[in-house]
Scaffold this active site. Structure first.
Site, PDB file in Angstrom:
ATOM      1  N   ILE A 295      37.225 -68.575  13.503  1.00  0.00           N
ATOM      2  CA  ILE A 295      36.748 -67.332  14.104  1.00  0.00           C
ATOM      3  C   ILE A 295      35.261 -67.131  13.855  1.00  0.00           C
ATOM      4  O   ILE A 295      34.568 -66.470  14.628  1.00  0.00           O
ATOM      5  CB  ILE A 295      37.536 -66.130  13.513  1.00  0.00           C
ATOM      6  CG1 ILE A 295      39.052 -66.370  13.611  1.00  0.00           C
ATOM      7  CG2 ILE A 295      37.140 -64.839  14.211  1.00  0.00           C
ATOM      8  CD1 ILE A 295      39.576 -66.537  15.015  1.00  0.00           C
ATOM      9  N   THR A 296      34.734 -67.707  12.796  1.00  0.00           N
ATOM     10  CA  THR A 296      33.358 -67.468  12.343  1.00  0.00           C
ATOM     11  C   THR A 296      32.322 -67.667  13.447  1.00  0.00           C
ATOM     12  O   THR A 296      32.340 -68.660  14.172  1.00  0.00           O
ATOM     13  CB  THR A 296      33.016 -68.416  11.177  1.00  0.00           C
ATOM     14  OG1 THR A 296      33.986 -68.259  10.149  1.00  0.00           O
ATOM     15  CG2 THR A 296      31.635 -68.106  10.617  1.00  0.00           C
ATOM     16  N   GLU A 297      31.402 -66.698  13.542  1.00  0.00           N
ATOM     17  CA  GLU A 297      30.289 -66.756  14.490  1.00  0.00           C
ATOM     18  C   GLU A 297      29.012 -67.105  13.738  1.00  0.00           C
ATOM     19  O   GLU A 297      28.852 -66.752  12.573  1.00  0.00           O
ATOM     20  CB  GLU A 297      30.137 -65.398  15.175  1.00  0.00           C
ATOM     21  CG  GLU A 297      29.020 -65.321  16.187  1.00  0.00           C
ATOM     22  CD  GLU A 297      28.933 -63.968  16.866  1.00  0.00           C
ATOM     23  OE1 GLU A 297      28.052 -63.802  17.738  1.00  0.00           O
ATOM     24  OE2 GLU A 297      29.733 -63.069  16.538  1.00  0.00           O
TER      25      GLU A 297
ATOM     26  N   TYR B 280      40.428 -60.637  26.723  1.00  0.00           N
ATOM     27  CA  TYR B 280      41.173 -59.375  26.627  1.00  0.00           C
ATOM     28  C   TYR B 280      41.277 -58.695  27.999  1.00  0.00           C
ATOM     29  O   TYR B 280      42.319 -58.147  28.356  1.00  0.00           O
ATOM     30  CB  TYR B 280      40.502 -58.403  25.651  1.00  0.00           C
ATOM     31  CG  TYR B 280      40.089 -58.995  24.326  1.00  0.00           C
ATOM     32  CD1 TYR B 280      40.781 -60.068  23.763  1.00  0.00           C
ATOM     33  CD2 TYR B 280      39.008 -58.482  23.621  1.00  0.00           C
ATOM     34  CE1 TYR B 280      40.391 -60.609  22.546  1.00  0.00           C
ATOM     35  CE2 TYR B 280      38.616 -59.017  22.410  1.00  0.00           C
ATOM     36  CZ  TYR B 280      39.303 -60.084  21.875  1.00  0.00           C
ATOM     37  OH  TYR B 280      38.919 -60.612  20.670  1.00  0.00           O
TER      38      TYR B 280
ATOM     39  N   GLU C 228      31.820 -69.413  31.708  1.00  0.00           N
ATOM     40  CA  GLU C 228      30.534 -68.720  31.735  1.00  0.00           C
ATOM     41  C   GLU C 228      29.431 -69.750  31.897  1.00  0.00           C
ATOM     42  O   GLU C 228      29.670 -70.954  31.814  1.00  0.00           O
ATOM     43  CB  GLU C 228      30.337 -67.888  30.466  1.00  0.00           C
ATOM     44  CG  GLU C 228      30.322 -68.686  29.171  1.00  0.00           C
ATOM     45  CD  GLU C 228      30.327 -67.799  27.933  1.00  0.00           C
ATOM     46  OE1 GLU C 228      30.747 -66.624  28.024  1.00  0.00           O
ATOM     47  OE2 GLU C 228      29.933 -68.296  26.857  1.00  0.00           O
TER      48      GLU C 228
ATOM     49  N   HIS D  33      26.388 -65.667  24.107  1.00  0.00           N
ATOM     50  CA  HIS D  33      26.882 -66.808  23.348  1.00  0.00           C
ATOM     51  C   HIS D  33      25.794 -67.868  23.208  1.00  0.00           C
ATOM     52  O   HIS D  33      24.949 -68.038  24.092  1.00  0.00           O
ATOM     53  CB  HIS D  33      28.086 -67.434  24.051  1.00  0.00           C
ATOM     54  CG  HIS D  33      29.338 -66.655  23.875  1.00  0.00           C
ATOM     55  ND1 HIS D  33      30.422 -66.792  24.701  1.00  0.00           N
ATOM     56  CD2 HIS D  33      29.702 -65.719  22.956  1.00  0.00           C
ATOM     57  CE1 HIS D  33      31.387 -65.982  24.305  1.00  0.00           C
ATOM     58  NE2 HIS D  33      30.963 -65.323  23.252  1.00  0.00           N
TER      59      HIS D  33
END
Length: 291
Positions: free
Chosen positions: A99-101, A162, A212, A250
């Site tokens: 999950i880490t950004e 989502y 994207e 991103h």
């Protein structure tokens, strides 16, 4: 079961004692069969402790041996997250969800090189995770918007994952498995890898694919879909109005060297038989129209 995870999966949390790891492990345990599935935590400095009856181990290997966990979710800070992935890969886990950004690109380049020839699959980093509705969620997605069903979802964007799921559920279209693959330039599973899994899954009837700007992953996936996909695929590409050379949200969402524009991706996808909407509010309706 849909793909990769179900109620029988056994999961460890790397970074379970940190604020983020604690919060999301609790959330995941409260969803569906999560209490049975989350069986271990890893933190070398907190070995021997427990978090709400979940034992904490010093290493991934020990957690695997003592609990039978074959999947890891990582909430370790960016400077140490690639090493956490390396440890899980060396321990021979089936799946790692990072999950880490903000992991440095150089770190992920080294980690991807170390993963060659190993059996471990990686989702992320910088992703919301994976959920098989009604069974198990591993990550940070809101469980309540998901419904059990037969539509696969794969997306580079967490927020658009989502949004796509919420639209499908509103239309009564439940999901088999939903995967946010993350928006970093160096990551694990790509669109094409997930589409291959959905293509072979008897419990998935159609796929919603969200991409994207940046890179060529969506184009490569579209060409594979044209040749091999047995199920309908619909798509959406974020970043139609993004200016070249400017990173959009991103780390991997950047048009560079004349490659990776939204229009280019859309044209290739449509040429390969994927129905694409330009309006993110229409993703669910477009999917419904093809099944």
């Amino acid at each position: 079961m849909a793909i990769l995870i179900d109620r029988h999966t056994r999961v460890m949390t790397q970074g379970i004692t940190g604020k983020t790891g604690q919060f999301h492990t609790r959330q995941c345990r409260e969803y569906a069969y999560g209490r049975d599935c989350f069986v271990a935590g890893v933190n070398p400095k907190k070995a021997g402790e427990e978090l709400e009856s979940i034992p904490v181990f010093a290493t991934v290997e020990e957690a695997k041996q003592k609990t039978g966990a074959t999947v890891s979710v990582i909430y370790v800070p960016p400077a140490y997250a690639s090493a956490a992935i390396d440890e899980a890969v060396e321990a021979g886990l089936d799946l790692v969800v990072c999950i880490t950004e903000g992991i440095p690109v150089r770190d992920m380049l080294r980690t991807r090189a170390r993963m060659r020839g190993k059996k471990t699959l990686l989702i992320g980093p910088n992703c919301p995770g994976i959920i098989t509705p009604g069974e198990l969620k591993i990550g940070i997605m809101p469980g309540a918007i998901h419904q059990q069903g037969r539509i696969g979802v794969v997306s580079r964007s967490g927020t658009l994952t989502y949004e796509a799921v919420a639209q499908l559920s509103e239309l009564g279209l439940g999901q088999s498995t939903c995967i946010g693959i993350g928006g970093d330039p160096i990551n694990g599973l790509k669109h094409i890898d997930v589409l291959k899994l959905f293509n072979e899954d008897s419990e998935t009837d159609a796929v919603l694919m969200v991409g994207e700007i940046g890179g060529t992953d969506e184009e490569e996936c579209a060409r594979w879909v044209k040749e091999h996909m047995k199920k309908p695929v619909v798509g959406f590409i974020a970043g139609v109005t993004a200016p070249p050379g400017k990173r959009m949200g991103h780390a991997g969402a950047i048009i560079a060297g004349g490659k990776g524009t939204a229009q280019e991706k859309i044209e290739v996808m449509e040429a390969c038989g994927i129905r694409v909407t330009r309006n993110p509010a229409e993703m669910g309706k477009l999917l419904k129209s093809v099944i």
